[in-house]
Design an enzyme around this catalytic site. Sequence first.
Site, PDB file in Angstrom:
ATOM      1  N   CYS A   1       0.839  -1.198   0.000  1.00 23.22           N
ATOM      2  CA  CYS A   1       0.000   0.000   0.000  1.00 23.22           C
ATOM      3  C   CYS A   1       0.881   1.258   0.000  1.00 23.22           C
ATOM      4  O   CYS A   1       1.655   1.461  -0.931  1.00 23.22           O
ATOM      5  CB  CYS A   1      -0.987  -0.037   1.171  1.00 23.22           C
TER       6      CYS A   1
ATOM      7  N   GLU B   1      -2.866  -9.094   2.642  1.00 20.75           N
ATOM      8  CA  GLU B   1      -3.320  -9.774   3.853  1.00 20.75           C
ATOM      9  C   GLU B   1      -4.828  -9.664   4.045  1.00 20.75           C
ATOM     10  O   GLU B   1      -5.405 -10.365   4.888  1.00 20.75           O
ATOM     11  CB  GLU B   1      -2.581  -9.222   5.081  1.00 20.75           C
TER      12      GLU B   1
ATOM     13  N   HIS C   1      -3.902  -4.553  -0.417  1.00 20.02           N
ATOM     14  CA  HIS C   1      -3.563  -5.204   0.848  1.00 20.02           C
ATOM     15  C   HIS C   1      -3.643  -6.725   0.665  1.00 20.02           C
ATOM     16  O   HIS C   1      -4.735  -7.291   0.723  1.00 20.02           O
ATOM     17  CB  HIS C   1      -4.535  -4.768   1.953  1.00 20.02           C
TER      18      HIS C   1
END
Length: 219
Positions: free
Chosen positions: A79, A187, A185
């Site tokens: 990011c 994750e 992102h």
Amino acid sequence: MIGIVDYGMGNLFSVSKGLERLGADSFISDDPKELSKSKGIILPGVGSFRDAMSLLEKQKLDEFLRGYVADGGYLLGICLGMQLLFDESEENGPAKGLSLIPGKVVRFKGVDANDKVYKVPHMGWNRLEFKHASPVNEGLEEEHVYFVHSYYVDTDESFVTASATYDVEVPAIVGKGNVFGMQFHPEKSGNMGMSLLRNYLSLVEGRKKHEQLYYLPGD
């Protein structure tokens, strides 16, 4: 062991939990001496480019990261962390970045070519389109990942592993040598995000080829 850089603006918990789900050992630190022991480093980030660079410089983490990469260490920016890899950003006036990959960070205009207003920040799920082969997308199919950002990178297409479309073509995964970045992102991007992180971990652990870290299809 993966080192996660703590400079005061990172989504540290979600990244560490993502690595934990993959069974990877990681630690969070703002100490260059400790981070230098890592097999690979992740630079997360949420917030302002200028503020992030100021904090990195204050803690001399900018110098450390440049040296770590120059010595062959693997670095993944996520990011804002990806944007920091580039030369500069126009956010809050011109601000210099780490200059590990050539390019500039610019803001979405918020108005398309037909004068239709679109939402900024870009927030939601977008499908990746693979542009080049890279260790991080090896063996994967194009799937959706989760974005939250108001700025994107303007860089040469040779550094773009994958893109997504949000009015303009947005570099979503970038790479140059042993430096990689993901604008979204991973994750928070379900199985696709976990697979991309797993590929980065495999590269760091030496289970993928090191001879050619970034290449064009057919090379």
